[in-house]
Design a protein around this motif. Structure first.
Motif, mmCIF file in Angstrom:
data_model
loop_
_atom_site.group_PDB
_atom_site.id
_atom_site.type_symbol
_atom_site.label_atom_id
_atom_site.label_comp_id
_atom_site.label_asym_id
_atom_site.label_seq_id
_atom_site.Cartn_x
_atom_site.Cartn_y
_atom_site.Cartn_z
ATOM 1 N N PRO A 51 0.808 -1.232 0.000
ATOM 2 C CA PRO A 51 0.000 0.000 0.000
ATOM 3 C C PRO A 51 0.833 1.270 0.000
ATOM 4 O O PRO A 51 0.541 2.204 -0.748
ATOM 5 C CB PRO A 51 -0.838 -0.110 1.275
ATOM 6 N N ASP A 52 1.881 1.316 0.816
ATOM 7 C CA ASP A 52 2.670 2.548 0.905
ATOM 8 C C ASP A 52 3.369 2.883 -0.400
ATOM 9 O O ASP A 52 3.491 4.059 -0.755
ATOM 10 C CB ASP A 52 3.716 2.447 2.021
ATOM 11 N N LEU A 53 3.836 1.885 -1.123
ATOM 12 C CA LEU A 53 4.611 2.154 -2.338
ATOM 13 C C LEU A 53 3.776 2.179 -3.607
ATOM 14 O O LEU A 53 4.149 2.852 -4.568
ATOM 15 C CB LEU A 53 5.737 1.121 -2.483
ATOM 16 N N ALA A 57 0.408 5.722 -3.690
ATOM 17 C CA ALA A 57 1.011 6.527 -4.754
ATOM 18 C C ALA A 57 0.027 6.731 -5.901
ATOM 19 O O ALA A 57 -0.059 7.832 -6.475
ATOM 20 C CB ALA A 57 2.285 5.864 -5.258
ATOM 21 N N LEU A 58 -0.728 5.709 -6.234
ATOM 22 C CA LEU A 58 -1.736 5.823 -7.288
ATOM 23 C C LEU A 58 -2.839 6.796 -6.874
ATOM 24 O O LEU A 58 -3.278 7.640 -7.659
ATOM 25 C CB LEU A 58 -2.302 4.434 -7.607
ATOM 26 N N ILE A 62 -3.990 10.410 -8.612
ATOM 27 C CA ILE A 62 -5.372 10.780 -8.924
ATOM 28 C C ILE A 62 -5.688 12.135 -8.309
ATOM 29 O O ILE A 62 -6.241 13.021 -8.972
ATOM 30 C CB ILE A 62 -6.362 9.707 -8.415
ATOM 31 N N ALA A 63 -5.327 12.299 -7.030
ATOM 32 C CA ALA A 63 -5.601 13.569 -6.351
ATOM 33 C C ALA A 63 -4.878 14.717 -7.048
ATOM 34 O O ALA A 63 -5.458 15.801 -7.245
ATOM 35 C CB ALA A 63 -5.168 13.475 -4.886
ATOM 36 N N ILE A 148 -5.027 7.429 -18.311
ATOM 37 C CA ILE A 148 -3.799 6.913 -18.920
ATOM 38 C C ILE A 148 -2.586 7.582 -18.278
ATOM 39 O O ILE A 148 -1.601 6.922 -17.940
ATOM 40 C CB ILE A 148 -3.815 7.119 -20.450
ATOM 41 N N ALA A 149 -2.663 8.891 -18.079
ATOM 42 C CA ALA A 149 -1.557 9.621 -17.453
ATOM 43 C C ALA A 149 -1.370 9.205 -15.997
ATOM 44 O O ALA A 149 -0.231 9.106 -15.522
ATOM 45 C CB ALA A 149 -1.810 11.124 -17.538
ATOM 46 N N ILE A 150 -2.454 8.947 -15.297
ATOM 47 C CA ILE A 150 -2.381 8.550 -13.887
ATOM 48 C C ILE A 150 -1.705 7.193 -13.742
ATOM 49 O O ILE A 150 -0.828 7.008 -12.911
ATOM 50 C CB ILE A 150 -3.787 8.529 -13.253
#
Length: 195
Positions: A51-53, A57-58, A62-63, A148-150
């Protein structure tokens, strides 16, 4: 709903099972070498690596994309990023404190157990925040090019090593404990090769 949000929500369901395990099982009995120590080490190792890595990060990407588009307030993005940073710091600290407790180097076991429960509560609250404020806005505001960029050229880091079935042998005991706690038949397939 976009596939990325679906994957993140599926991760949240799995992480909630792990949170329940951390909140309900006694972590350290009087004996620091009790079997639950191995589960705790595996749980914290998993949480500080997958989760941390990858997962957080994903969500941060998004944010950030929503902030760029003006769809999410800077304060909301800062809150999510701060929650992730706190989880990273606390997870690393818990691993260090666990080592100290096992070596009987002055870390009170009761304090460690309390900190594990606090960490689990913070992870739970982070997921609630994202499900209430990040994911619905992302689904409504982001377009195919944004997704796609995310995700980037490749979702780095490989598959989740714990869910839905362990791909790493070290997590089999933890997976069984989570399945037992959840009362599900989600045991790993014994015929499936593990790494």
């Amino acid at each position: 709903m976009h596939d990325i949000v679906g994957r993140l929500l599926a991760d949240h369901l799995d992480l909630q099972r792990l949170v329940r395990l951390l909140q309900t099982r006694p972590v350290l009995h009087a004996d620091p070498l009790a079997p639950n120590i191995g589960l705790l080490v595996d749980a914290l190792f998993y949480l500080t690596h997958y989760p941390d890595l990858r997962h957080h990060a994903l969500e941060d990407r998004i944010a950030g994309r929503l902030l760029e588009k003006g769809a999410l307030a800077r304060a909301q993005v800062a809150e999510i990023e701060a929650q992730h940073a706190t989880l990273v710091d606390q997870g690393v600290g818990l691993l260090r404190d666990l080592e100290s407790a096992v070596r009987d180097e002055g870390m009170p076991r009761e304090l460690l157990e309390s900190n594990v429960r606090l960490y689990a509560q913070r992870l739970h609250e982070n997921m609630l925040t994202e499900e209430a404020s990040l994911f619905p806005v992302a689904v409504a505001a982001l377009e195919p090019g944004d997704w796609i960029a995310i995700e980037g050229p490749a979702d780095l880091g490989g598959a989740d090593p714990l869910f839905p079935t362990p791909t790493e042998k070290r997590f089999e005991q933890l997976h069984r404990a989570i399945a037992d706690e959840a009362g599900c038949d989600c045991q790993p397939d014994p015929s499936r090769p593990t790494q």
